[in-house]
Design an enzyme around this catalytic site. Structure first.
Site, PDB file in Angstrom:
ATOM      1  CG  HIS A   1      -0.010  -6.068  -2.480  1.00 47.50           C
ATOM      2  ND1 HIS A   1      -0.381  -6.571  -1.261  1.00 47.50           N
ATOM      3  CD2 HIS A   1       1.322  -5.864  -2.420  1.00 47.50           C
ATOM      4  CE1 HIS A   1       0.694  -6.647  -0.482  1.00 47.50           C
ATOM      5  NE2 HIS A   1       1.742  -6.234  -1.162  1.00 47.50           N
TER       6      HIS A   1
ATOM      7  CG  HIS B   1       3.009  -6.625   3.047  1.00 48.64           C
ATOM      8  ND1 HIS B   1       2.720  -5.308   3.283  1.00 48.64           N
ATOM      9  CD2 HIS B   1       3.660  -6.665   1.864  1.00 48.64           C
ATOM     10  CE1 HIS B   1       3.187  -4.573   2.289  1.00 48.64           C
ATOM     11  NE2 HIS B   1       3.761  -5.361   1.412  1.00 48.64           N
TER      12      HIS B   1
END
Ligand SMILES: Nc1ncnc2c1ncn2[C@@H]1O[C@H](COP(=O)(O)OP(=O)(O)O)[C@@H](O)[C@H]1O
Ligand SMILES: Nc1ncnc2c1ncn2[C@@H]1O[C@H](COP(=O)(O)OP(=O)(O)O)[C@@H](O)[C@H]1O
Ligand SMILES: [Mg+2]
Ligand SMILES: [Mg+2]
Ligand SMILES: [Mg+2]
Ligand SMILES: [Mg+2]
Lengths: 333, 211, 333, 211
Positions: free
Chosen positions: A57, A219
């Site tokens: 991320h 995700h």
């Protein structure tokens, strides 16, 4: 799968090492277990702020370690929450005696691992408070589910709680402002393409050339539903509408508008989304008082974006504007 | 024959082998309803367990399970790490310092493991999680151990493994209410829960190690 | 082609409009013709800095308009240099009487259009100097070709010349420091995937699943040659070696190491490349005194990166460190 | 019959039509050896020319070409914008305020256009650019106009168009030394130069307008 990596299993270690080399003026990087600590931690008298989560991320969370934001970040394997044996030493390293706030995105894995680490830290005499971020309106919120995920709002919680800690707020006060940001922030995301987790080697989901996923997380998990491709204005409306109505933003409100890229979308496209979102909010009589546009919480090379709206009050605005000096966010210093 | 420390080491070794062999399958199960990492997480965790076992060979079954618990907790991450970590830790506690585990203690340990998972994860049967493998496994094990708890440990483990496998299959039509799959709502239906499958693999390894 | 856009022909206009809305505190955006001007331009007594080029490289150039960097940016169509009727008003808008420096990447189109605009500006009494950036070692440099392209080095020229202008250097001095940066900087890039120009609708080139293009530019143009996929360390060496040898970096030198993403590559991978490049430079006795890692000069959603090395001297280092406050680069303010 | 302002407007209209029709082809030619924009640039430019012609109808051929020059310069960008802009500007100057253009003046205007491109772009014949269309076009036009320059203007334009088309084809085996294709070195060989093709289209439009 084509990636600028060496061994897929060494991706996080090598990336974090490179990060440490590039930002040695701001952070100290520990390996095995991995965690990243603000250079001058622990800062005497200051509440420590720790966040973390799966890698993939970036710049979240390591990029937000520094003055006015996080004291430590704990990177897990790609899309896998970190473990207590990483979170605990990070927590101890930033505790000056004033206690530590854990900022945790609401995923089962993150919650459980941070919970264990907090227990262990408390057993060592460190006071810990947890701020749970759960801003994703794509997910049903219910006592009988895992609840809403933490997504874009996390960046805003980290910045604003970080500024509160930096100005000397108490442990409870820092946790309270973090909670307040979380209560006033909502997000929703879209994927135009899937990402590929290095160790998996194939895309996380399959999208046809003319399909997009609405309501994706960060995700590579699929979203809520799949629709035919639309233009930027149409997609923007689909993301913004549920955010605005869930948050109950009304005419006269001041907001921070955050258009976030998922990693593979050009900045120019994010500004096209921002344009529409700003126009729609203006049309509702909402003032966009602050804005953030760019790749701040990503999902590897996924193409797509998320829209986050934070309803501001005076104190949050002041804390947002406060100086910050981290690898990925910097102003006033 | 009871279950001694050699059984425990064989169990963990077979579990590690199973995670390596089924790594891709578990990743593939985690892709449509999760984030494509379960096989990688479990494989990484059990490889670390093997390293630890080689470094400091345990003396009792409980020690082997405790080492496993601590290693999984520190190497797996995600939801599975703390859940399996708690399961092995509670099972270890249930075994005390016994050198040989009989059927009654075995059932108690399996039950402690399942209860640990439920205590941490708050999932109920039917939520489409590993609990749907563990709960029927515990029940089948208890039945196989008999009222007096004096059944054959191999039979008990076989019953547990079979029930866990059936339990994993039973997750297919469920709508997920816990874990990452719950974000998908209706779209989680029709997929098998990866954690239930890895749980069945671990219990099958336990039975195999007792042959 | 899946993009967050509306009409492919409106991409630049809408993106620039969104950019203007998001950064209204820093810039003023003019439409038809498009150009972006620093809010407080012209700054009395200060040399004006203007750059521009095709769009699709965001945040370049608009993202670098602000205090301590550019006074104006002129965005052309995607991958197409802007026209004199855009460059001229931008030049006039930032001229305080101290003259204007044009920072031009060395492409035939950019050179010709800026040349015309400079002539027209001079005809209106504005003194103009041009700094040509040509740092791409992938391209043969010869009098009989179009010469080397301007790529990553452009960002560094804009920052350092911008700081010189901000501290009050004369027109000739600002141009001279810009030239000095250009003489001391070299770059080379790689593409893992091609990008798709919105109006074209198909990828700019085709790469097999296991092929990469070495020596690409920033316009989706093919590179010098195609090789089978390699790991990050191998690719890094292929980019860094020619940069280092062409620049003649030697033990004891201080450099700025800039690892740039082409737009579609995750930040985490850029740090893996940075790690290797930093290690190799350290092995040669070269000190990486400053670094920059991120998406600063991109090629739409292309996956890949470029490596830029700038040999620093004391003055360049000081100017690099000087305060800058733009949408995409900010420190010290 | 000479070439009057109506011819000029027909020429530009046919050019605009040709750019729209060949937009994708020119983009496709620009892809392997450039940046996929030539067709888009030319189409955008000539659409703007059509708008301008409608806004302020020119009175002379030179005025039509000057308006075209200024519009292309301000709407095309890239390499082609200034090059075509200069070409049309120089051609316009060569025509003076004639209402009717004869063959000799036509050849002079074509030559001025070519010279303008060379002056701006510094390319020589064989460098794989639009010059490889314009130079043979000018030579063929001069030959068709005859020594006295009193040939038929339509014949002159046909000769120019045909030579430009052949010139465009002749760029196929060339190694590019100017423009974006030069970055490719040897890899530019085997591709046709998009600017040479658009030049041939424009000259073909000129001939068609004189039919
Ligand atoms: N609340 C819970 N209770 C029990 N098991 C759970 C819970 N949440 C997740 N799980 C189990 O964890 C598995 C996923 O593990 P893993 O993929 O390694 O972690 P993550 O979901 O964090 O990526 C699921 O398949 C499910 O069996
Ligand atoms: N130096 C030059 N001299 C003459 N023609 C040139 C030169 N450079 C480029 N060209 C022409 O311009 C064409 C490319 O135009 P275009 O694609 O619109 O611009 P750009 O190359 O800036 O993208 C080439 O095909 C070539 O014919
Ligand atoms: Mg995970
Ligand atoms: Mg998972
Ligand atoms: Mg171009
Ligand atoms: Mg082109």
């Amino acid at each position: 799968m084509k990636k600028l990596i060496n061994d897929p299993r060494a991706v996080v270690d090598e990336s974090v090492e490179g990060f440490g080399l590039a930002h040695a003026d701001l952070v100290t990087v520990f390996a095995d277990p991995n965690y990243i600590v603000r250079k001058d931690a622990p800062v005497a008298g200051k509440v420590g702020l720790v966040s973390g989560g799966g890698s993939g991320h970036e710049p979240l969370h390591g990029g937000y370690v520094g003055v006015g934001m996080l004291d430590a970040a704990v990177p897990g394997a790609v899309f896998t929450s970190p473990t207590p044996d990483q979170i605990l030493p990070a927590t101890l390293a930033v505790n000056s005696g004033a206690g530590v706030v854990h900022i945790v995105k609401n995923y089962t894995g993150d919650v459980l691992n941070f919970e264990t680490a907090a227990e262990l830290a408390q057993a060592e005499g460190v006071e810990v408070r947890t701020v749970l971020v759960n801003d994703d309106v794509a997910v049903q919120d219910s006592l009988y589910t895992a609840g809403r995920r933490g997504v874009g709002g996390t960046v805003l919680v980290e910045k604003i709680a970080g500024a509160a800690a930096e100005r000397g707020d108490s442990l409870d006060a820092v946790a309270a402002i973090g909670d307040r940001v979380n209560q006033n922030v909502r997000s929703m995301g879209v994927a135009l393409t899937a990402c590929t987790v290095p160790h998996a080697g194939v895309p996380s989901f399959e999208l046809e050339e003319n399909e997009i996923e609405i309501g994706i997380g960060i995700h590579g998990e699929p979203g809520r539903h799949r629709i035919p491709m639309e233009n930027a204005d149409g997609i923007t409306d689909r993301l913004l509408d549920p955010v605005v109505s869930d948050l109950g933003v009304a005419s006269g409100d001041q907001v921070l508008l955050f258009v976030n890229g998922m990693g593979g979308t050009p900045l120019s496209e994010l500004y096209i989304v921002y344009r529409r979102a700003a126009q729609v909010l203006a049309g509702k009589g909402v003032t966009v008082a602050r804005s953030l546009v760019g790749n701040y919480i990503t999902s590897l090379e996924m193409q797509g974006c998320s829209i986050t709206v934070l309803r501001l009050d005076e104190e949050m605005t002041e804390l947002w504007d406060a100086p910050v000096h981290t690898p990925a966010l910097r102003w006033g210093v | 024959m009871g279950l001694d420390v050699n059984w425990a080491v064989r169990w963990l070794t077979r579990s590690a082998q199973a995670m390596a062999d089924h790594r891709v399958e578990l990743i593939d199960l985690d892709r449509p309803i999760g984030d494509s990492d379960h096989g990688e997480n479990m494989d990484r965790g059990f490889r670390a367990v093997m390293d630890k076992l080689a470094e400091s060979p345990p003396e009792t079954p409980a020690a082997a399970l405790k080492l496993t618990a601590m290693t999984l907790m520190s190497k797996v991450g995600g939801a599975a790490g703390p859940l399996y970590g708690t399961a092995f830790l509670r099972a270890s506690t249930a075994l005390g310092d016994l050198a040989d585990v009989d059927a009654a203690t075995l059932v108690a340990a399996l039950r402690a493991a399942r209860d640990g998972i439920v205590a941490r994860g708050k999932a109920e049967t039917g939520d489409k999680t590993m609990v749907d493998a563990w709960t029927p496994a515990v029940e089948a094990a208890a039945a196989a151990a008999g009222d007096g708890g004096d059944g054959d440990v191999h039979t008990v483990l076989l019953a547990a493994a079979e029930a866990a496998e059936a339990g994993a299959v039973s997750t297919d039509p469920m709508l997920a209410r816990k874990g990452r799959a719950s974000y998908l709502g209706e779209r989680s239906i029709g997929h098998r829960d990866p954690g239930a499958v890895s749980s069945a693999l671990i219990l099958r390894a336990a039975a195999g190690a007792a042959e």
